[in-house]
Design a protein around this motif. Structure first.
Motif, mmCIF file in Angstrom:
data_model
loop_
_atom_site.group_PDB
_atom_site.id
_atom_site.type_symbol
_atom_site.label_atom_id
_atom_site.label_comp_id
_atom_site.label_asym_id
_atom_site.label_seq_id
_atom_site.Cartn_x
_atom_site.Cartn_y
_atom_site.Cartn_z
ATOM 1 N N GLY A 211 0.820 -1.215 0.000
ATOM 2 C CA GLY A 211 0.000 0.000 0.000
ATOM 3 C C GLY A 211 0.846 1.254 0.000
ATOM 4 O O GLY A 211 2.079 1.201 -0.007
ATOM 5 N N ASN A 212 0.173 2.387 0.027
ATOM 6 C CA ASN A 212 0.867 3.671 -0.018
ATOM 7 C C ASN A 212 1.225 4.126 1.403
ATOM 8 O O ASN A 212 0.509 4.904 2.029
ATOM 9 C CB ASN A 212 -0.011 4.717 -0.709
ATOM 10 C CG ASN A 212 0.716 6.049 -0.864
ATOM 11 O OD1 ASN A 212 1.868 6.198 -0.472
ATOM 12 N ND2 ASN A 212 0.032 7.023 -1.450
ATOM 13 N N ASN A 213 2.363 3.650 1.902
ATOM 14 C CA ASN A 213 2.804 4.037 3.244
ATOM 15 C C ASN A 213 3.355 5.462 3.278
ATOM 16 O O ASN A 213 3.465 6.051 4.362
ATOM 17 C CB ASN A 213 3.862 3.060 3.757
ATOM 18 C CG ASN A 213 3.270 1.685 4.029
ATOM 19 O OD1 ASN A 213 2.462 1.515 4.933
ATOM 20 N ND2 ASN A 213 3.660 0.704 3.220
ATOM 21 N N TYR A 214 3.702 6.005 2.111
ATOM 22 C CA TYR A 214 4.141 7.409 2.069
ATOM 23 C C TYR A 214 3.006 8.341 2.493
ATOM 24 O O TYR A 214 3.240 9.340 3.175
ATOM 25 C CB TYR A 214 4.631 7.777 0.671
ATOM 26 C CG TYR A 214 5.901 7.066 0.271
ATOM 27 C CD1 TYR A 214 7.066 7.231 1.003
ATOM 28 C CD2 TYR A 214 5.931 6.221 -0.845
ATOM 29 C CE1 TYR A 214 8.237 6.575 0.638
ATOM 30 C CE2 TYR A 214 7.084 5.563 -1.214
ATOM 31 C CZ TYR A 214 8.248 5.739 -0.466
ATOM 32 O OH TYR A 214 9.405 5.087 -0.830
ATOM 33 N N LEU A 215 1.793 8.008 2.093
ATOM 34 C CA LEU A 215 0.650 8.812 2.506
ATOM 35 C C LEU A 215 0.453 8.719 4.023
ATOM 36 O O LEU A 215 0.179 9.730 4.680
ATOM 37 C CB LEU A 215 -0.622 8.346 1.786
ATOM 38 C CG LEU A 215 -1.910 9.096 2.149
ATOM 39 C CD1 LEU A 215 -1.773 10.591 1.867
ATOM 40 C CD2 LEU A 215 -3.098 8.505 1.398
ATOM 41 N N ALA B 87 9.275 14.896 1.812
ATOM 42 C CA ALA B 87 9.882 13.698 1.238
ATOM 43 C C ALA B 87 8.815 12.689 0.828
ATOM 44 O O ALA B 87 8.904 12.066 -0.236
ATOM 45 C CB ALA B 87 10.846 13.071 2.248
ATOM 46 N N ALA B 88 7.793 12.538 1.656
ATOM 47 C CA ALA B 88 6.713 11.598 1.345
ATOM 48 C C ALA B 88 5.936 12.046 0.120
ATOM 49 O O ALA B 88 5.550 11.226 -0.728
ATOM 50 C CB ALA B 88 5.781 11.474 2.553
ATOM 51 N N LYS B 89 5.709 13.359 0.005
ATOM 52 C CA LYS B 89 4.997 13.880 -1.179
ATOM 53 C C LYS B 89 5.812 13.645 -2.453
ATOM 54 O O LYS B 89 5.265 13.309 -3.504
ATOM 55 C CB LYS B 89 4.693 15.369 -0.987
ATOM 56 C CG LYS B 89 3.501 15.635 -0.069
ATOM 57 C CD LYS B 89 3.179 17.116 -0.023
ATOM 58 C CE LYS B 89 1.929 17.381 0.809
ATOM 59 N NZ LYS B 89 0.703 16.856 0.162
ATOM 60 N N TYR B 90 7.124 13.837 -2.346
ATOM 61 C CA TYR B 90 7.974 13.627 -3.518
ATOM 62 C C TYR B 90 7.970 12.151 -3.929
ATOM 63 O O TYR B 90 7.880 11.824 -5.127
ATOM 64 C CB TYR B 90 9.399 14.085 -3.228
ATOM 65 C CG TYR B 90 10.338 13.862 -4.387
ATOM 66 C CD1 TYR B 90 10.236 14.625 -5.551
ATOM 67 C CD2 TYR B 90 11.308 12.865 -4.335
ATOM 68 C CE1 TYR B 90 11.087 14.407 -6.631
ATOM 69 C CE2 TYR B 90 12.168 12.637 -5.398
ATOM 70 C CZ TYR B 90 12.042 13.407 -6.543
ATOM 71 O OH TYR B 90 12.876 13.199 -7.622
ATOM 72 N N GLN B 91 8.049 11.264 -2.971
ATOM 73 C CA GLN B 91 8.029 9.830 -3.281
ATOM 74 C C GLN B 91 6.708 9.420 -3.923
ATOM 75 O O GLN B 91 6.672 8.535 -4.791
ATOM 76 C CB GLN B 91 8.288 9.008 -2.017
ATOM 77 C CG GLN B 91 9.683 9.155 -1.435
ATOM 78 C CD GLN B 91 10.764 8.709 -2.416
ATOM 79 O OE1 GLN B 91 10.573 7.790 -3.222
ATOM 80 N NE2 GLN B 91 11.910 9.377 -2.351
ATOM 81 N N GLN B 92 5.626 10.064 -3.525
ATOM 82 C CA GLN B 92 4.327 9.762 -4.127
ATOM 83 C C GLN B 92 4.265 10.232 -5.575
ATOM 84 O O GLN B 92 3.565 9.640 -6.401
ATOM 85 C CB GLN B 92 3.199 10.403 -3.307
ATOM 86 C CG GLN B 92 2.984 9.694 -1.967
ATOM 87 C CD GLN B 92 1.911 10.339 -1.134
ATOM 88 O OE1 GLN B 92 0.722 10.038 -1.287
ATOM 89 N NE2 GLN B 92 2.313 11.245 -0.236
ATOM 90 N N GLU C 225 -1.735 16.555 -9.809
ATOM 91 C CA GLU C 225 -2.106 17.008 -8.461
ATOM 92 C C GLU C 225 -0.962 16.779 -7.470
ATOM 93 O O GLU C 225 -0.656 17.645 -6.639
ATOM 94 C CB GLU C 225 -3.356 16.275 -7.995
ATOM 95 C CG GLU C 225 -3.811 16.659 -6.592
ATOM 96 C CD GLU C 225 -4.989 15.819 -6.109
ATOM 97 O OE1 GLU C 225 -5.338 15.943 -4.911
ATOM 98 O OE2 GLU C 225 -5.545 15.038 -6.919
ATOM 99 N N ARG C 226 -0.321 15.627 -7.575
ATOM 100 C CA ARG C 226 0.763 15.313 -6.654
ATOM 101 C C ARG C 226 1.994 16.172 -6.914
ATOM 102 O O ARG C 226 2.704 16.550 -5.971
ATOM 103 C CB ARG C 226 1.110 13.822 -6.746
ATOM 104 C CG ARG C 226 0.038 12.936 -6.101
ATOM 105 C CD ARG C 226 0.336 11.473 -6.233
ATOM 106 N NE ARG C 226 -0.607 10.664 -5.452
ATOM 107 C CZ ARG C 226 -0.642 9.340 -5.459
ATOM 108 N NH1 ARG C 226 0.197 8.661 -6.245
ATOM 109 N NH2 ARG C 226 -1.522 8.681 -4.720
#
Length: 269
Positions: free
Chosen positions: A182-186, A214-219, A230-231
């Motif tokens: 899943g999206n653990n960055y979120l 950092a999490a937004k960039y990884q997403q 959007e991201r």
């Protein structure tokens, strides 16, 4: 050698005499005498003996003026033994039984202080940390002019830092998990943002803010096409927010590298 033996015998004799005297006090039926000796032992920092004697006379003095003193000295004796959980129980008992008593302010502060001293490592359950924070709130609201308010504030801020650090560890774990199951960055982003909201002015604000970016960039890097625009915009906004808030950050070089990549991707998209 003879002198050493003499000193050893003398010390053993004194210890035996002291023990015998204490046993006589324990067997005494004079509650006032026991109480006075309990305070003497407390003054001499013999907290176990003081606590034992106070336990013996507590029922006798129940309902009298001296009952307040017995309860507070029991709490203090447990503090002296570093049994903070038991001390907190007695301080709370004092507050319940004597909400306007002569030691009420002390009991209110020390309840929070005991929980503060018992607060565990941030990686463990933080029940005592939360209890301490609540107790300090009650103390400061009831006694805003008390000399211990500054210490209560200092210890409470340390406790908020402890909770913020726990959330930082959780956010870092989510970040390391990445896209595993899943999206653990979120989850990392949400956890870090909630920590900033719940514990403002904590000591880990820069680390938490960096994790959000950092999490937004990884997403962005793992985005499906329908969510990419959007991201990218969200990541760019977070880049500007982070670099403005922390212009001298140790993460500045990495932030600039990622920020430039985001801008390039926005132009292409």
């Amino acid at each position: 050698m003879k002198n050493s033996n003499y000193i050893l015998i003398l010390l053993l004799s004194l210890a035996f005499t002291a023990c015998s005297e204490y046993q006589k006090i324990l067997k005494s039926r004079d509650a006032d005498y026991k109480y006075d000796m309990a305070l003497q032992y407390f003054s001499d920092k013999e907290y176990v003996k003081a606590q034992t004697l106070l336990d013996d006379v507590a029922a006798y003095f129940k309902g009298t003026e001296r009952s307040q003193d017995v309860t507070i000295y029991l709490a203090r004796s447990y503090m002296g033994q570093k049994d903070y959980s038991s001390a907190a129980d007695y301080y709370q008992a004092y507050i319940r039984n004597y909400p306007k008593g002569k030691y009420a302010a002390e009991a209110a502060f020390q309840t929070g202080h005991c929980y503060y001293l018992d607060a565990p490592d941030p990686r463990l359950d933080q029940d005592f940390t939360n209890r301490a924070i609540d107790a300090f709130d009650i103390f400061m609201e009831a006694y805003p002019q008390n000399p211990y308010v500054q210490q209560a504030l200092k210890e409470q801020n340390e406790l908020y830092d402890r909770l913020a650090y726990k959330e930082l560890l959780n956010a870092q774990l989510y970040y390391k998990l990445g896209m595993y199951l899943g999206n653990n960055y979120l989850s990392c982003e949400i956890t870090a943002r909630n920590a900033l909201k719940d514990y403002p002015s904590n000591s880990y604000m820069e680390e938490l803010s960096w994790l959000i970016f950092a999490a937004k960039y990884q997403q962005v890097l793992h985005s499906v096409p329908s969510k990419l625009q959007e991201r990218l915009q969200d990541a760019e906004d977070e880049y500007y927010s982070f670099t403005t808030e922390y212009p001298a950050s140790k993460y500045r070089q990495q932030a600039e590298k990622w920020g430039n990549d985001i801008k390039k991707r926005l132009k292409k998209n």
